[in-house]
Scaffold this active site. Structure first.
Site, short mmCIF file in Angstrom:
data_model
loop_
_atom_site.label_atom_id
_atom_site.label_comp_id
_atom_site.label_asym_id
_atom_site.label_seq_id
_atom_site.Cartn_x
_atom_site.Cartn_y
_atom_site.Cartn_z
N ASP A 192 0.88 -1.18 -0.06
CA ASP A 192 -0.05 -0.01 -0.09
C ASP A 192 0.84 1.40 -0.02
O ASP A 192 0.32 2.30 -0.18
CB ASP A 192 -1.08 -0.12 1.25
CG ASP A 192 -0.59 0.50 2.42
OD1 ASP A 192 -1.21 1.02 3.37
OD2 ASP A 192 0.79 0.20 2.56
N GLU A 239 4.96 -9.68 5.11
CA GLU A 239 3.66 -10.31 4.81
C GLU A 239 3.46 -11.17 3.43
O GLU A 239 2.76 -10.99 2.74
CB GLU A 239 2.60 -9.33 4.87
CG GLU A 239 2.51 -8.38 6.16
CD GLU A 239 1.33 -7.31 6.02
OE1 GLU A 239 1.14 -6.95 5.04
OE2 GLU A 239 1.33 -6.66 7.24
N TYR A 296 -4.07 -6.78 13.05
CA TYR A 296 -4.99 -5.88 13.18
C TYR A 296 -6.31 -6.23 13.52
O TYR A 296 -7.37 -5.55 12.90
CB TYR A 296 -5.13 -4.99 11.55
CG TYR A 296 -3.73 -4.81 11.24
CD1 TYR A 296 -2.94 -5.33 10.85
CD2 TYR A 296 -3.70 -3.26 11.55
CE1 TYR A 296 -1.58 -4.61 10.24
CE2 TYR A 296 -2.39 -2.54 11.15
CZ TYR A 296 -1.45 -3.27 10.51
OH TYR A 296 -0.19 -2.56 10.34
N GLU A 346 3.46 -5.24 13.74
CA GLU A 346 2.79 -4.11 13.25
C GLU A 346 1.31 -4.41 13.86
O GLU A 346 0.96 -5.60 14.15
CB GLU A 346 2.26 -4.30 11.64
CG GLU A 346 3.17 -3.83 10.76
CD GLU A 346 2.99 -3.88 9.21
OE1 GLU A 346 1.74 -3.75 9.03
OE2 GLU A 346 3.70 -3.90 8.17
C1 CKX Z 1 -3.12 -6.33 6.96
C2 CKX Z 1 -2.09 -5.66 6.29
C3 CKX Z 1 -2.00 -4.39 6.83
C4 CKX Z 1 -0.61 -3.87 6.23
N1 CKX Z 1 0.49 -4.16 6.38
C5 CKX Z 1 1.83 -3.90 5.69
C6 CKX Z 1 1.83 -2.24 5.58
O1 CKX Z 1 2.70 -1.89 4.58
C7 CKX Z 1 0.46 -1.66 5.24
O2 CKX Z 1 0.59 -0.30 5.57
C8 CKX Z 1 -0.61 -2.42 6.34
C9 CKX Z 1 -1.89 -1.60 6.31
O3 CKX Z 1 -2.76 -1.78 5.26
O4 CKX Z 1 -1.99 -0.62 6.87
#
Ligand code: CKX
Length: 608
Positions: free
Chosen positions: A165, A423, A479, A517
């Site tokens: 993203d 991921e 999350y 995260e």
């Molecule tokens: C569920 C995956 C979450 C994701 N994880 C990688 C980050 O680079 C993104 O920013 C983060 C998001 O979507 O906020």
């Protein structure tokens, strides 16, 4: 191995800055190579180097440009360097580059976050102006790190479609320098430390391209000699050593010289690095720094700022370190690519432990990974690692990226853990042999044998992940309370997260766990009583729920919230001018939850 030594001015080495205004031109039809652009650009504009190009522009086509683009500059090379080894060092060129000097190709590089040097001795006009041209490209594919797709619209326009993203900023985003070293030179050196009572024993190796002998001198922060060695390998004893500690750094200067046995006064080459003496290891469920169990507090970050994009921005980096200190952090992850060397030197000096991550992000076929966070198998019927090109070309690029990461960063005291993927789709059978090759290479290359891992995504959670046995530390991106069971379901989310953690502990009872995260999007200035998602109050509640879980299991040895700052992403229905999960806004001002974390973290010890 890759001429990756950070540029230093020494008795035998010179540096000439090449940053500033360069000429720039897009090449949407990839015609530059056929029209002789390597000799000079036909219709360029001015752009600053270093910088990403996207946010410089006011028109959409230029901002979102995907494909070939070219840079050009004039370079005067002094004649007194004629007998030396002269090259142009690009600290990064994102994502790939071909370098020409006076119309002759002198280097190519794949990968946008590690340095390379273009040798120019054979093509340079000494005491004259030389034309330096760089052909670049920012397209993503299944075979690139980071991974994604390049879509082609009906009018032929290319569009970037990342499997991640963060915004696909690109260009000459870090400093460019002319670097000058002797013909016979130091090419690399490595150190591995261990403690012997109050002393340290430091095993060292030095690589040169010649046969003359080597000496190594270690000085403390007062400039006093504390150890000396002779030979391209050996062991140094530093008596009453001052170890490098979390948030209490101490750096020794290791100066390496190639010497001429026939003439003690003659130094053939000299290089130095600033190195902290520490050990890092995993012992059961503990992460040990200098033999003491530590608890990591910090963030996943991005090299990202307004207008600069991913362009090297020492002012923003300095503010980030001040914010990290203010909030009580002691670590960060270089999500999702190797950061500028200057950031690691700052972490060395400030005593931050770094999870150093290679740009292996997007290895899950999902253009909106934040929507498919529940189950990877729903993402695509042919998963990422089932793609034939992944097992060949992507793997080759990944292994090379690991080589360059470890080659560049292996001496940094701050680097404590290698993150070899972010991921990835680790739930597929095809992932296992791929991961093993990457993990085995990292272990082979790192003289200090640091812990290795990757960040696990919810979709490949406990019971689905097939690669976690390769990890020395288990790193979880979770999350619950945001993508999973957010809002009024937040307590349900915490219960389910606890259940998953208990399952993880059954699977990996003798490894430490890190949350790399967690969090949720929060619009600064949005307040609501009672809270609702996106409000600052909800971010506090979400982080509080997760903290309760972290405190419940003594095998959780760290918490790194996502993200230190709000940052730019591709546009989409789930992004309000970027990702808003920051504890600080993109202009580095705290949200309410930053004060909550500051209260929590300043009251928590760095050592358990
Ligand atoms: C569920 C995956 C979450 C994701 N994880 C990688 C980050 O680079 C993104 O920013 C983060 C998001 O979507 O906020």
């Amino acid at each position: 191995m890759f001429d990756s030594l950070y540029p230093r001015l020494t008795a035998t080495r010179r540096i000439q800055n090449m940053c500033g205004t360069w000429r720039f031109q897009f090449d949407p039809r990839s015609e530059g190579v056929y029209e002789g652009w390597e000799h000079g650009l036909p219709d360029p504009i001015d752009v600053p180097v270093p910088s990403s190009f996207a946010d410089l522009f006011t028109d959409k086509a230029s901002r979102e440009y995907t494909g070939d683009f070219w840079y050009e500059t004039d370079l005067f090379v002094p004649g007194e360097w004629r007998d030396a080894n002269v090259g142009i060092r690009f600290d990064a060129a994102t994502h790939r580059a071909t370098v020409y000097v006076n119309g002759v190709e002198v280097a190519r590089h794949e990968g946008g976050f590690t340095p390379f040097v273009a040798p120019i001795n054979d093509v340079v006009n000494w005491n004259g102006v030389n034309t330096v041209v760089v052909k670049m490209n920012n397209e993503l594919g299944l075979d690139t790190l980071p991974a994604g797709e390049t879509k082609i619209l009906s009018d032929g326009t290319k569009v970037c479609a990342p499997y991640f993203d963060f915004y696909n900023y690109s260009g000459l985003q870090r400093p460019v320098r002319l670097v000058v070293s002797p013909r016979e030179r130091i090419e690399d050196f490595a150190v591995v430390s261990r403690f012997d009572g109050d002393d340290a024993l430091v095993d060292y190796t030095v690589d040169t391209n010649g046969d003359h002998d080597v000496e190594i001198v270690v000085t403390d922060e007062d400039g006093m000699d504390v150890a000396r060695g002779r030979g391209k390998a050996g062991t140094l004893r530093i008596e009453n050593v001052i170890p490098w500690q979390l948030r209490n750094a101490y750096l020794y200067t290791f100066t390496v010289r190639i010497v001429d046995d026939a003439d003690d006064d003659r130094v053939i080459d000299e290089y130095y690095d600033e190195i902290g003496i520490r050990t890092i290891a995993v012992d059961g469920t503990r992460l040990l720094l200098n033999g003491r169990p530590i608890y990591l507090k910090g963030f996943g970050r991005h090299e990202d700022s307004d207008i600069h994009g991913r362009g090297f921005d020492p002012v923003m980096n300095k503010r980030d370190f001040e914010n990290l200190k203010w909030i009580g952090a002691n670590s960060f992850r270089t999500s999702h690519y190797p950061y500028a060397e200057e950031q690691l030197y700052e972490a060395d000096r400030e005593g931050f432990l770094v999870i150093d991550e290679v740009a292996a992000v997007g290895m899950m076929k999902s253009l909106v990974n934040f929507l498919d966070a529940t189950d990877a198998s729903k993402t695509k019927e042919v998963t990422f690692f089932d793609e034939p090109v992944v097992q060949t070309d992507t793997l080759a690029a990944h292994l090379q990226a690991v080589r360059e990461l470890i080659d560049r960063d292996k001496r940094h005291a701050c680097v404590g853990i290698w993150s070899l993927f972010n991921e990835p789709d680790s739930a597929s059978d095809a992932a296992v042999p791929y991961f093993r090759k990457v993990f085995d290479l990292a272990l082979d290359l790192d003289p200090q044998k640091r812990p290795r891992s990757y960040t696990n995504v919810t979709a490949c959670g406990a019971g689905k992940d097939k690669c976690h046995d390769l990890c020395d530390v288990i790193m979880l991106n979770r999350y619950n309370g945001w993508y999973v069971e957010g809002g009024v379901l937040i307590h349900e989310a915490a219960r389910h997260q606890r259940e998953e953690l208990e399952l993880w502990h059954e699977l990996e009872p003798n490894k430490p766990f890190l949350f790399t995260e967690y969090g949720g999007d929060t619009m600064a200035g949005v307040h609501k009583l009672p809270s609702v998602m996106w409000s600052e109050e909800y971010q506090v509640e979400n982080l509080t729920e997760m903290a309760t879980l972290f405190d419940a299991f003594d095998w959780i040895v760290g918490e790194q919230a996502w993200n230190l700052n709000d940052f730019q992403t591709t546009e989409g229905i789930m992004r309000v001018n970027g990702n808003k999960k920051g504890l600080f806004t993109r202009d580095r001002q705290p949200k309410m939850a930053a004060y909550y974390l500051r209260d929590r973290w300043t009251a928590m010890p760095d050592y358990l």
